[in-house]
Design a protein around this motif. Structure first.
Motif, PDB file in Angstrom:
ATOM      1  N   MET A   1      22.453  62.810 -32.314  1.00  9.11           N
ATOM      2  CA  MET A   1      21.946  62.381 -31.027  1.00  9.11           C
ATOM      3  C   MET A   1      21.957  63.567 -30.080  1.00  9.11           C
ATOM      4  SD  MET A   1      23.076  59.048 -29.006  1.00  9.11           S
ATOM      5  CE  MET A   1      23.258  59.088 -27.250  1.00  9.11           C
ATOM      6  N   GLY A   2      20.905  63.690 -29.285  1.00  6.49           N
ATOM      7  CA  GLY A   2      20.779  64.806 -28.355  1.00  6.49           C
ATOM      8  C   GLY A   2      21.642  64.632 -27.128  1.00  6.49           C
ATOM      9  N   ARG A   3      21.613  65.645 -26.312  1.00  5.51           N
ATOM     10  CA  ARG A   3      22.368  65.635 -25.066  1.00  5.51           C
ATOM     11  C   ARG A   3      21.676  64.733 -24.047  1.00  5.51           C
ATOM     12  NH1 ARG A   3      24.829  70.776 -21.922  1.00  5.51           N
ATOM     13  NH2 ARG A   3      25.518  69.609 -20.119  1.00  5.51           N
ATOM     14  N   LEU A   4      22.456  63.944 -23.341  1.00  3.52           N
ATOM     15  CA  LEU A   4      21.938  63.010 -22.355  1.00  3.52           C
ATOM     16  C   LEU A   4      21.907  63.676 -20.981  1.00  3.52           C
ATOM     17  CD1 LEU A   4      21.071  60.064 -21.843  1.00  3.52           C
ATOM     18  CD2 LEU A   4      23.460  59.544 -21.408  1.00  3.52           C
ATOM     19  N   PHE A   5      20.713  63.735 -20.374  1.00  2.57           N
ATOM     20  CA  PHE A   5      20.572  64.285 -19.036  1.00  2.57           C
ATOM     21  C   PHE A   5      20.353  63.131 -18.069  1.00  2.57           C
ATOM     22  CE2 PHE A   5      19.456  67.894 -21.663  1.00  2.57           C
ATOM     23  CZ  PHE A   5      20.142  68.918 -21.035  1.00  2.57           C
ATOM     24  N   LEU A   6      21.251  63.014 -17.111  1.00  2.00           N
ATOM     25  CA  LEU A   6      21.171  61.943 -16.121  1.00  2.00           C
ATOM     26  C   LEU A   6      20.756  62.514 -14.777  1.00  2.00           C
ATOM     27  CD1 LEU A   6      24.502  60.048 -16.911  1.00  2.00           C
ATOM     28  CD2 LEU A   6      22.195  59.446 -17.650  1.00  2.00           C
ATOM     29  N   MET A   7      19.960  61.741 -14.053  1.00  2.00           N
ATOM     30  CA  MET A   7      19.607  62.127 -12.686  1.00  2.00           C
ATOM     31  C   MET A   7      20.696  61.631 -11.745  1.00  2.00           C
ATOM     32  SD  MET A   7      15.521  61.567 -12.289  1.00  2.00           S
ATOM     33  CE  MET A   7      15.596  62.370 -10.706  1.00  2.00           C
ATOM     34  N   ARG A   8      21.166  62.530 -10.877  1.00  2.00           N
ATOM     35  CA  ARG A   8      22.109  62.142  -9.828  1.00  2.00           C
ATOM     36  C   ARG A   8      21.316  61.975  -8.540  1.00  2.00           C
ATOM     37  NH1 ARG A   8      27.154  61.645  -9.962  1.00  2.00           N
ATOM     38  NH2 ARG A   8      27.557  62.308  -7.838  1.00  2.00           N
ATOM     39  N   LEU A   9      21.607  60.912  -7.835  1.00  2.00           N
ATOM     40  CA  LEU A   9      20.884  60.606  -6.602  1.00  2.00           C
ATOM     41  C   LEU A   9      21.778  60.849  -5.397  1.00  2.00           C
ATOM     42  CD1 LEU A   9      19.316  57.245  -7.807  1.00  2.00           C
ATOM     43  CD2 LEU A   9      18.186  59.469  -7.689  1.00  2.00           C
ATOM     44  N   ASP A  10      21.174  61.178  -4.270  1.00  2.00           N
ATOM     45  CA  ASP A  10      21.910  61.363  -3.016  1.00  2.00           C
ATOM     46  C   ASP A  10      21.648  60.185  -2.099  1.00  2.00           C
ATOM     47  OD1 ASP A  10      22.929  63.925  -3.691  1.00  2.00           O
ATOM     48  OD2 ASP A  10      21.029  64.852  -3.089  1.00  2.00           O
ATOM     49  N   GLY A  11      22.581  59.913  -1.229  1.00  2.00           N
ATOM     50  CA  GLY A  11      22.404  58.844  -0.254  1.00  2.00           C
ATOM     51  C   GLY A  11      23.105  57.569  -0.686  1.00  2.00           C
ATOM     52  N   ASN A  12      22.548  56.448  -0.265  1.00  8.51           N
ATOM     53  CA  ASN A  12      23.112  55.134  -0.564  1.00  8.51           C
ATOM     54  C   ASN A  12      22.649  54.698  -1.954  1.00  8.51           C
ATOM     55  OD1 ASN A  12      24.405  54.888   1.937  1.00  8.51           O
ATOM     56  ND2 ASN A  12      22.509  54.197   2.890  1.00  8.51           N
ATOM     57  N   VAL A  13      23.501  54.935  -2.950  1.00  7.08           N
ATOM     58  CA  VAL A  13      23.136  54.790  -4.354  1.00  7.08           C
ATOM     59  C   VAL A  13      23.651  53.482  -4.946  1.00  7.08           C
ATOM     60  CG1 VAL A  13      23.431  55.817  -6.650  1.00  7.08           C
ATOM     61  CG2 VAL A  13      23.129  57.288  -4.663  1.00  7.08           C
ATOM     62  N   TYR A  14      22.775  52.813  -5.690  1.00  9.92           N
ATOM     63  CA  TYR A  14      23.161  51.674  -6.518  1.00  9.92           C
ATOM     64  C   TYR A  14      23.367  52.214  -7.923  1.00  9.92           C
ATOM     65  CZ  TYR A  14      22.010  48.510  -2.764  1.00  9.92           C
ATOM     66  OH  TYR A  14      22.004  47.844  -1.556  1.00  9.92           O
ATOM     67  N   SER A  15      24.469  51.807  -8.578  1.00 11.37           N
ATOM     68  CA  SER A  15      24.805  52.355  -9.887  1.00 11.37           C
ATOM     69  C   SER A  15      25.232  51.252 -10.850  1.00 11.37           C
ATOM     70  CB  SER A  15      25.926  53.393  -9.748  1.00 11.37           C
ATOM     71  OG  SER A  15      27.058  52.809  -9.135  1.00 11.37           O
ATOM     72  N   CYS A  16      25.210  51.575 -12.128  1.00 12.90           N
ATOM     73  CA  CYS A  16      25.643  50.633 -13.166  1.00 12.90           C
ATOM     74  C   CYS A  16      27.108  50.286 -12.932  1.00 12.90           C
ATOM     75  CB  CYS A  16      25.455  51.268 -14.545  1.00 12.90           C
ATOM     76  SG  CYS A  16      26.091  50.256 -15.902  1.00 12.90           S
ATOM     77  N   LYS A  17      27.438  49.013 -12.943  1.00 17.16           N
ATOM     78  CA  LYS A  17      28.819  48.616 -12.667  1.00 17.16           C
ATOM     79  C   LYS A  17      29.758  48.965 -13.819  1.00 17.16           C
ATOM     80  CE  LYS A  17      29.284  43.792 -14.128  1.00 17.16           C
ATOM     81  NZ  LYS A  17      29.592  42.447 -13.673  1.00 17.16           N
ATOM     82  N   HIS A  18      29.214  49.224 -15.002  1.00 22.06           N
ATOM     83  CA  HIS A  18      30.051  49.534 -16.158  1.00 22.06           C
ATOM     84  C   HIS A  18      30.383  51.017 -16.271  1.00 22.06           C
ATOM     85  CE1 HIS A  18      29.642  45.456 -17.594  1.00 22.06           C
ATOM     86  NE2 HIS A  18      28.331  45.547 -17.455  1.00 22.06           N
ATOM     87  N   CYS A  19      29.366  51.880 -16.073  1.00 24.05           N
ATOM     88  CA  CYS A  19      29.586  53.309 -16.316  1.00 24.05           C
ATOM     89  C   CYS A  19      29.311  54.184 -15.095  1.00 24.05           C
ATOM     90  CB  CYS A  19      28.738  53.778 -17.497  1.00 24.05           C
ATOM     91  SG  CYS A  19      26.959  53.805 -17.179  1.00 24.05           S
ATOM     92  N   LYS A  20      28.889  53.569 -13.981  1.00 22.27           N
ATOM     93  CA  LYS A  20      28.633  54.265 -12.702  1.00 22.27           C
ATOM     94  C   LYS A  20      27.429  55.207 -12.740  1.00 22.27           C
ATOM     95  CE  LYS A  20      32.190  52.182 -11.084  1.00 22.27           C
ATOM     96  NZ  LYS A  20      31.953  50.776 -10.883  1.00 22.27           N
TER      97      LYS A  20
END
Length: 129
Positions: free
Chosen positions: A1-20
């Motif tokens: 499996m390849g490397r996972l690239f996640l986008m980080r957002l600025d400001g008032n962020v909604y995120s996954c309740k399990h892994c943030k």
């Protein structure tokens, strides 16, 4: 499996309740007047760090829609759905938009939405007019 690239957002962020994992920002919310089987849901113009599942037709309060569930890329949890097509002309504004279920995401202040005791868990996902 390849490397996972996640986008980080600025400001008032909604995120996954399990892994943030960041999913969307408050500025991209179109409406907070939607509902699903777990309670409140928000309609977003765009979200990030999700993958789409198989398209399927679902009957909702406002008519038949073609939707696909969306999954957090960080942990694989279902966090909502994407409106692929609306069969009613008046509902076409939803096409290409995303629903994040409040029960499945953390709010900008880290708050989590809990299911109210009177919410019917046997119903199907549905949006409110």
């Amino acid at each position: 499996m390849g490397r996972l690239f996640l986008m980080r957002l600025d400001g008032n962020v909604y995120s996954c309740k399990h892994c943030k994992t960041h999913l969307g920002v408050a500025g991209d919310i179109i409406s907070k007047a939607f509902h699903c089987k777990h309670g409140k849901a928000y309609l977003f113009h765009k979200v990030v760090n999700v993958t789409s599942g198989v398209k399927e037709d679902r009957m909702m309060i406002t008519g038949m829609h073609t939707v696909s569930d969306i999954f957090c890329v960080g942990c694989g949890s279902i966090v909502g759905w994407k409106y692929e097509a609306a069969h009613e002309k008046s509902q076409r504004y939803k096409e290409g938009k995303f629903i994040l279920e409040r029960y499945k995401v953390s709010g900008p202040d880290g708050s989590q939405y809990w299911i109210a005791p009177d919410v019917n868990l046997d119903g199907s996902d549905a949006d409110d007019v």
